[in-house]
Design a protein around this motif. Structure first.
Motif, PDB file in Angstrom:
ATOM      1  N   HIS A  39       0.836  -1.191   0.000  1.00 14.18           N
ATOM      2  CA  HIS A  39       0.000   0.000   0.000  1.00 14.18           C
ATOM      3  C   HIS A  39       0.873   1.243   0.000  1.00 14.18           C
ATOM      4  CE1 HIS A  39       0.748   0.196   4.307  1.00 14.18           C
ATOM      5  NE2 HIS A  39       0.323  -1.074   4.400  1.00 14.18           N
TER       6      HIS A  39
ATOM      7  N   ARG B  77      -7.095  -3.733   8.718  1.00 16.06           N
ATOM      8  CA  ARG B  77      -7.771  -2.543   8.209  1.00 16.06           C
ATOM      9  C   ARG B  77      -7.774  -2.627   6.689  1.00 16.06           C
ATOM     10  NH1 ARG B  77      -4.964   1.348   8.537  1.00 16.06           N
ATOM     11  NH2 ARG B  77      -3.203   0.745   9.850  1.00 16.06           N
ATOM     12  N   ARG B  78      -8.559  -1.726   6.064  1.00 20.46           N
ATOM     13  CA  ARG B  78      -8.600  -1.735   4.604  1.00 20.46           C
ATOM     14  C   ARG B  78      -7.549  -0.769   4.061  1.00 20.46           C
ATOM     15  NH1 ARG B  78     -12.628  -2.029   0.568  1.00 20.46           N
ATOM     16  NH2 ARG B  78     -12.826   0.223   0.493  1.00 20.46           N
ATOM     17  N   ALA B  79      -6.804  -1.202   3.041  1.00 24.68           N
ATOM     18  CA  ALA B  79      -5.837  -0.281   2.423  1.00 24.68           C
ATOM     19  C   ALA B  79      -5.764  -0.589   0.935  1.00 24.68           C
ATOM     20  CB  ALA B  79      -4.462  -0.437   3.047  1.00 24.68           C
ATOM     21  N   LYS B  80      -5.342   0.415   0.175  1.00 22.81           N
ATOM     22  CA  LYS B  80      -5.258   0.230  -1.276  1.00 22.81           C
ATOM     23  C   LYS B  80      -3.884  -0.330  -1.599  1.00 22.81           C
ATOM     24  CE  LYS B  80      -6.857   2.815  -5.278  1.00 22.81           C
ATOM     25  NZ  LYS B  80      -7.078   4.177  -5.786  1.00 22.81           N
TER      26      LYS B  80
ATOM     27  N   SER C 206      -5.922   5.949   5.498  1.00 29.07           N
ATOM     28  CA  SER C 206      -5.165   4.751   5.823  1.00 29.07           C
ATOM     29  C   SER C 206      -3.673   5.071   5.840  1.00 29.07           C
ATOM     30  CB  SER C 206      -5.507   3.624   4.836  1.00 29.07           C
ATOM     31  OG  SER C 206      -4.496   3.403   3.912  1.00 29.07           O
TER      32      SER C 206
ATOM     33  N   TRP D  96      -8.383  -2.755  -3.224  1.00 31.86           N
ATOM     34  CA  TRP D  96      -8.540  -2.590  -1.772  1.00 31.86           C
ATOM     35  C   TRP D  96      -8.405  -3.950  -1.124  1.00 31.86           C
ATOM     36  CZ3 TRP D  96      -8.608   1.921   0.714  1.00 31.86           C
ATOM     37  CH2 TRP D  96      -8.829   3.083  -0.059  1.00 31.86           C
TER      38      TRP D  96
ATOM     39  N   ASP E 145      -1.332   4.481   9.095  1.00 29.01           N
ATOM     40  CA  ASP E 145      -0.087   3.709   8.998  1.00 29.01           C
ATOM     41  C   ASP E 145       1.084   4.528   9.518  1.00 29.01           C
ATOM     42  OD1 ASP E 145      -1.134   1.448   8.031  1.00 29.01           O
ATOM     43  OD2 ASP E 145      -0.748   1.878   5.912  1.00 29.01           O
TER      44      ASP E 145
ATOM     45  N   GLU F  32     -10.193   7.898   1.686  1.00 33.13           N
ATOM     46  CA  GLU F  32      -9.949   6.662   2.414  1.00 33.13           C
ATOM     47  C   GLU F  32      -8.468   6.293   2.355  1.00 33.13           C
ATOM     48  OE1 GLU F  32     -12.653   3.606   1.352  1.00 33.13           O
ATOM     49  OE2 GLU F  32     -11.801   2.188   2.790  1.00 33.13           O
ATOM     50  N   GLU F  33      -7.888   6.490   1.140  1.00 31.26           N
ATOM     51  CA  GLU F  33      -6.483   6.150   0.984  1.00 31.26           C
ATOM     52  C   GLU F  33      -5.609   7.030   1.886  1.00 31.26           C
ATOM     53  OE1 GLU F  33      -5.132   6.176  -3.030  1.00 31.26           O
ATOM     54  OE2 GLU F  33      -3.328   5.060  -2.542  1.00 31.26           O
TER      55      GLU F  33
END
Lengths: 119, 950
Positions: free
Chosen positions: A37, A84-87, B30, A77, B34, B26-27
């Protein structure tokens, strides 16, 4: 030197010194091993370069978007190890080819520069 | 397929902006999580880690914007945004926008309309295979039957036997085909039923005779059935087949697909319908009223109802020829010359063979010099082209200039807006907008205007083209021209609009970009607007001067054309041009044989003179003035012609009261009377020119005149001399010799030749085709148009089948002959008025803006004691300067340009001082008025208010 100033210096270095094409090459190289990601890519580049290159999201995400549009990477995704969700970005066949040609070009160029500097 | 994915992803992103935004958010979330986690893991306290991560990321929106900018759709998105902004801006000043759009619509519409016609008349190739290979043999625009000429020499006419020889042996050509030079109107009736009963309705339609290889040489296929083949045209009298035009099939036969094989009578003779041509095919000749039916030449006698012309050495020249070159002759000059030489040699051989016997060396040389030029016919042979071609080119130039003037106005309009928005532009630049973005928005605004203008222009053009075609067709119900734009026209409009947009958008855009270099945000509105002085004003002022110059050119052009038209209309025609009604009829089409004509003529004269309000009535072969002529060589007793002297004379056969009815004065002797009938001595009236030419001592009366034509040979005794008249084109001022003979004295049967041929023996006496009178003339006491109804019913009461093909007043008849002059004059006057209006608007706009800009300066001047007159003078002086510069440019420009239209002038020099001074006066008056309005406003500036604002 405290780690904090180190980081600061690294950040200054990346924005002006990292040429756009070079950044894309580094991203391609990073993704060659496994899908990652966005943050992971940045972190990996920073770690491997020993903190010389620090890529902030303002450069990294547009670069990834550009590469995705060019067909060198694809994204999906997925769940991370922390649930967790990540691209996640992964290399395509076209991206692999691009990495090869870019690396060759880069070698040629730094070889030439090195020769000039040694002369 | 990568680009396709890219495209679809981009379009999806454009259509779902919300999803793209959510995805990015959303990206980033995240990413942030992180980052924080990583920092906490490496030992940073939670709070510090969060702050550090946020600092590293910077502005969320900036990141999102950068990602968005890396994709192509962002470009489109910002263009749309620019368009929306421009649209709002334009709607905020609806008055200006309406004027801008209207002038653009008229400018682009005018250009499109004229181009639509140019495209159809001058550019469009025939819808056939390889049209560039087609070559007409000599200029074949005219139509008719000629005699006594060398083949192909005057009007490109050929006799039947020669056409047959060319068809059989085309030499270096791929093929040579023939067609009748004219399309006679024939009566058609569909019969289709086996029992022979008719389907009722009869149609009048033009029929063209064509050779058997016409369609194959032309390279045209049938839509239904087949075309005419050589076998159809094999022998005179055989091959009763007909091919229909798409137009006729579609309009008159309701697109009946079962029409093939049915029977249709043409002037009473049954023909089999064998084919229907494709839409848009009108044959090689692009006439105003194109043929609807094609039949083989072999059926000439039946179709034309005229004795057979399909006899070797008939001396009747009625066909035009064209050939298809080989491709190498199209590209290679030597091969082309080979084809040309072959044709010339064949024509010369034919002339020698026809003349027979030993020829004098002089005649041999003359024949050796004769040539029949190959004329490119890939775009068809068109009378409209030669008549209107030059006019259309001139008009194209005129409308292009009008569009330029409109563009100058728009440029000034946008410049003024940009100047008013300087403050805004500078703020945007200071906030980090790129100069490129500002230039782009300025151009987007221009293109938005020009494209909307172009769209409106298309509508204007459609209406205008309809009107123009109506004018060109002069009331013909169907003509081979369309007002619906084709792809070429649409492309033209698009390109014109884009160019116009670029033209008027460029200066403001450059201005906007310059703001970035020189602008300073510190200055207030007053200094921003009135500062920059000369440089800011340079563009608008030079544009206005250019507008004045171009308007002058257009005004001078319009003036010259107006004077030309007046000269054409007001010259001495030799006959009365009021109170005269003309009607064209066709006694032959109604089925009258020559021997029945004297009775019919008698009846017509009696019945028509009984119409109330009709002073006198006459019959004639030709109206006093028309496109056609009937002519022959003549000889006169007591006159020995010189070598090679032209003994030709125009002829007309007329009834008793012709001269009174047409209003042609008899200068000596007498006109015709009732007594000049078959029982009395044959008499003739000649015109002044003929009398003066052959009898310079004034002794023409009483001399005998012989016409070199068996049917009307004479001898005729000259009993009167009539005034010269214009008989053809009103531009043609060369005097024409003219001979009038009485209809009543022409014998209905041809004299039997001494060595009477077998044909005459079998069919008895040949009827004389030169007895018909196709024109009715009525001199009325009141408006001639009012007699039309009575004329129709009077003719119908004699014979309902007698067609009245065309009814015109003499005024209309003359104006039809100068219709292209009228077209150019009307349109150039219209467009130059428009140009004048636009130029005045332009000057008004620039001066108003200047006054508004200098509001505070004027206020100060007034406060310091300047008088109203001083202020008005100051502003007017500026307008005068612009006018002066414009005239200084415009006069030489007009002097140079009007030389190009020298050939279009009649009775005046293109450097006509009257026209020039009038144009200058009109222009000066209008511009001064336009400049005076803002000057008056300047004088009314209230000093207190002007100084108090901002």
């Amino acid at each position: 030197m405290s780690p904090k100033t180190d980081t600061f210096g690294g950040r200054q270095a990346q924005s002006s010194d990292l040429v756009q094409g070079t950044l894309e090459m580094l991203i391609l190289k990073t993704l060659e091993l496994e899908p990652m990601h966005g943050y992971g890519v940045g972190l990996r580049i920073e770690q491997i370069s020993g903190g010389v290159f620090r890529v902030n999201p303002g450069s990294l995400l547009p670069a990834l978007s550009r590469m995705e549009r060019a067909g060198n990477v694809t994204s999906a995704w997925q769940a991370t190890e922390n649930h967790r969700r990540a691209k996640y970005y992964s290399l395509t066949a076209r991206g692999r080819k691009a990495l090869c040609t870019e690396t060759e070009k880069w070698q040629l160029r730094i070889g030439a520069i090195a020769q000039i500097l040694e002369a | 397929m990568q680009w396709l994915d890219n495209l679809t992803n981009g379009i999806r992103a454009l259509l779902q902006p919300g999803r793209v935004e959510r995805d990015l958010d959303e990206e980033l979330d995240s990413f942030l999580t992180d980052s924080i986690e990583h920092k906490v893991r490496s030992g940073m306290p939670e709070k510090a880690a969060r702050r550090e991560a946020l600092v590293e990321m910077g502005s969320r929106n900036s990141v999102k914007h950068q990602v968005w900018s890396s994709r192509w759709e962002s470009m489109l998105d910002s263009l749309l945004q620019d368009a929306r902004i421009s649209m709002r801006g334009l709607l905020r000043s609806p008055g200006y926008t309406a004027v801008a759009l209207l002038s653009l619509a008229l400018g682009i519409g005018g250009n499109t309309a004229i181009f639509t016609l140019i495209n159809q008349v001058l550019l469009r190739p025939l819808p056939v295979r390889h049209p560039e290979q087609l070559m007409a043999f000599a200029n074949s625009e005219s139509a008719g039957i000629a005699g006594g000429i060398d083949p192909g020499q005057i009007g490109g006419y050929f006799p039947w036997d020669m056409a047959k020889q060319f068809e059989a042996d085309p030499g270096p050509f791929q093929g040579i085909a023939a067609y009748g030079s004219f399309s006679d109107t024939a009566s058609l009736r569909l019969t289709g039923h086996a029992d022979g009963s008719t389907d009722g309705q009869a149609f009048l339609a033009p029929v063209n005779l064509v050779s058997g290889n016409y369609f194959s040489v032309l390279g045209a296929d049938a839509l239904l059935g087949r075309t005419i083949l050589p076998a159809d045209d094999a022998a005179p009298g055989s091959g009763a087949v007909a091919v229909l035009s798409y137009h006729f099939w579609h309009e008159s036969l309701a697109s009946d697909r079962n029409i093939i094989g049915k029977t249709m009578t043409i002037n009473g003779t049954p023909f089999e319908v064998i084919g229907v041509m494709r839409e848009g095919f009108h044959g090689i000749k692009q006439d105003i009223a194109p043929p609807d039916v094609w039949t083989p030449i072999s059926m000439q006698a039946q179709v034309l109802q005229f004795p057979s012309m399909l006899i070797p050495h008939s001396g009747l020249y009625f066909l035009h020829l064209f050939g298809r070159l080989t491709q190498s002759a199209v590209t290679n000059k030597a091969d082309f010359l080979h084809s040309q030489n072959w044709l010339d040699n064949r024509v010369r051989d034919a002339i020698r063979e026809r003349e027979g016997g030993p020829l004098s060396t002089e005649r041999q040389q003359e024949i050796g010099r004769e040539t029949v030029p190959l004329v490119p016919a890939g775009r068809g042979i068109s009378m409209i082209r030669s008549e209107y071609g030059d006019s259309l080119k001139i008009l194209m130039g005129v409308v292009a200039l009008v569009l330029l003037i409109a563009c100058a106005n728009l440029s000034n309009f946008l410049l003024a807006r940009a100047a008013r928005r300087r403050q805004e532009t500078m703020t945007r630049l200071a906030l980090g907008s790129s100069a490129m973005r500002i230039v782009r928005q300025s151009l987007v605004e221009a293109f938005l205007l020009s494209m909307s203008g172009g769209m409106l222009g298309l509508a204007v053009a459609f209406a205008a083209t309809r009107a123009l075609i109506g004018f060109v067709s002069q009331g013909d119900s169907y003509i081979a021209m369309q007002s619906v734009p084709d792809l070429k026209v649409l492309a033209f409009t698009l390109i014109t609009s884009l160019l116009a947009g670029l033209l008027f958008g460029l200066a403001p855009a450059i201005g906007a970009a310059r703001t970035g270099v020189h602008g300073s945000i510190g200055s207030n509105v007053r200094t921003a607007l009135s500062g920059g002085g000369r440089r800011v004003n340079f563009w608008p002022k030079s544009l206005v001067s250019a507008q004045v110059a171009v308007s002058l050119l257009l005004l001078v052009l319009a003036g010259l054309f107006l004077r030309t038209l007046r000269n054409l209309q007001n010259q001495d025609y030799g006959f009365e041009r009021t109170h005269l009604l003309l009607a064209q009829t066709s006694e032959r089409l109604a089925g009258y044989a020559p021997h029945q004509l004297p009775a019919l003529h008698q009846q017509l004269l009696q019945r028509l003179s009984a119409i109330p309000g009709v002073r006198s009535v006459a019959l004639a072969q030709m109206p006093p003035i028309s496109n056609g002529t009937w002519s022959s060589n003549i000889s006169l007793s007591g006159y020995t012609p010189g070598p090679n002297e032209n003994l030709g004379s125009d002829l007309n056969r007329v009834s008793g009261a012709y001269f009174e009815t047409a209003g042609i004065p008899i200068l000596a002797g007498r006109g015709f009377t009732e007594a000049d009938n078959a029982n009395n001595l044959k008499v003739a009236v000649v015109n002044e020119t003929l009398a003066r030419h052959f009898f310079p001592h004034g002794d023409a009366l009483g001399k005998m005149l012989t016409i070199d034509m068996d049917s009307v040979r004479g001898p005729w005794q000259i009993v009167g001399i009539a005034k010269d008249t214009r008989t053809g084109s009103p531009r043609d001022t060369d005097p024409v010799t003219m001979t009038y003979i009485p209809l009543a004295q022409i014998a209905p049967y041809l004299p039997v030749p001494a060595g009477s041929s077998a044909r005459a023996a079998t069919s008895g006496l040949d009827e004389n085709q030169n007895c018909y009178a196709n024109t009715l003339l009525l001199r009325t006491t009141g408006d001639p148009g009012q007699a039309i109804g009575a004329l129709r019913s009077a003719v119908a009461s004699i014979d309902p089948n007698l067609p009245l093909l065309q009814i015109t007043t003499i005024r209309e008849q003359v104006s039809n002959l100068i219709s292209h002059d009228e077209l150019v004059t009307t349109l150039s006057s219209l467009f130059s008025s428009l140009a004048l209006l636009l130029a005045a608007l332009g000057l008004y706009g620039v001066m108003s803006y200047n006054v508004a800009r200098r509001n505070s300066e004027i206020g100060i001047r007034l406060a310091l004691g300047a008088g109203t007159a001083t202020v008005v003078g100051m502003i007017l002086r500026e307008s005068l300067l612009l006018l002066g510069v414009g005239l200084a440019l415009g006069v030489p420009l007009a002097l140079l340009s009007t030389r190009l239209v020298k050939d279009q002038m009649f009775g005046l020099n293109p450097v006509d001082p009257f026209t020039f001074s009038l144009a200058v006066l009109v222009l000066a008056g209008t511009t001064l008025f336009a400049g005076w309005l803002p000057a008056r406003r300047a004088a009314k500036v209230d000093p207190m208010q002007a100084l108090r604002c901002d």
